[in-house]
Write a protein that holds these residues in place. Structure first.
Motif: not given
Length: 259
Positions: A96-103, A67-75, A34-37, A61-64
């Motif tokens: 994982l918050d159910k809602n993605a956001t950003g403009f 099947d998985t969600l990828e991220y990049f983090a700076v420690l 159900s996760y959409r972004f 980082v992943s394409a819309e």
């Protein structure tokens, strides 16, 4: 009655973790059906912390269609979220918050022929997602990504970007693309060296490296990175005659502080 905190997030499994340098890491988590972004948006990731929670925003980082969600983090040394990430391993769980956001969404631009994406550090993350969307390649005549880091070893996505040449959805458009790496504290072969993005814009060095000029009619800029870079780049673009894009006042610049 307010919804319980648990109703607002899902608990996902960490699928893999890769440490590229002592400070830079990528990782992937399971993706609920159900996760959409939209490419360019960010997720809120979290952990249980004592009797409460700790949450931070990270661009996907992943394409819309992945099947998985990828991220990049700076420690960040001493950062509570960074400490959680540093210890994280495959098989662990992340909230994982159910809602993605950003403009920071290229489709918000109603026009333009050239899309120039300017970023520092982890600010590259939303652009990696955007570049995996075939629609962006079909819409714009030219695409450019400029990624500025301090040292050569922080350019961890060069091979990934080069591999877009063989991406089944993108390969026929790849000749539209230019990638310009920038290192501000080291000499790096094939990169623009020892200058920040605002200075490269002001001096004309970036335009020269790309092989074409910028103009209000054709060029659209997206900016993401540390707050100082975003502020200074925005000012450099204003000085060059470009304007902030707003829904009621179309312009040439969109920007977001990197997470």
């Amino acid at each position: 009655m307010a919804a319980s905190p648990e109703a607002k997030f899902t608990e996902e499994q960490v699928l893999w973790v890769k440490h590229h340098t002592p400070k830079l890491m990528t990782f992937a988590i399971s993706r609920p059906e159900s996760y959409r972004f939209a490419a360019g948006q960010f997720s809120r990731l979290g952990f249980r912390d004592g009797e409460g929670f700790i949450w931070r925003a990270y661009s996907v980082v992943s394409a819309e269609y992945a099947d998985t969600l990828e991220y990049f983090a700076v420690l960040i040394e001493g950062g509570p979220m960074s400490a959680k990430f540093a210890a994280m391993q495959a098989g662990d769980t992340v909230l994982l918050d159910k809602n993605a956001t950003g403009f920071l969404l290229p489709e918000r631009f109603p026009d333009g022929k050239d899309l120039v994406m300017l970023c520092t550090g982890s600010g590259i993350a939303p652009f990696l997602s955007i570049l995996e969307q075939p629609e962006i390649w079909q819409r714009f005549e030219r695409l450019a990504l400029v990624h500025s880091v301090s040292f050569t070893e922080e350019l961890i996505f060069n091979e990934r970007l080069a591999a877009l040449r063989e991406h089944p959805l993108i390969e026929e458009y790849f000749d539209k693309f230019r990638f310009i790496p920038v290192t501000t504290r080291a000499e790096t072969a094939g990169a623009l060296n020892l200058k920040r993005i605002p200075e490269l814009l002001t001096s004309g060095a970036l335009s020269e490296a790309l092989g074409y000029g910028f103009n209000q009619a054709d060029t659209r800029f997206m900016v993401c990175g540390n707050p100082a870079m975003v502020k200074d780049t925005f000012q450099a673009l204003l000085d060059l005659g470009f304007a902030m894009h707003r829904n009621r006042e179309p312009g040439q610049i969109m920007m977001e502080n990197g997470f």
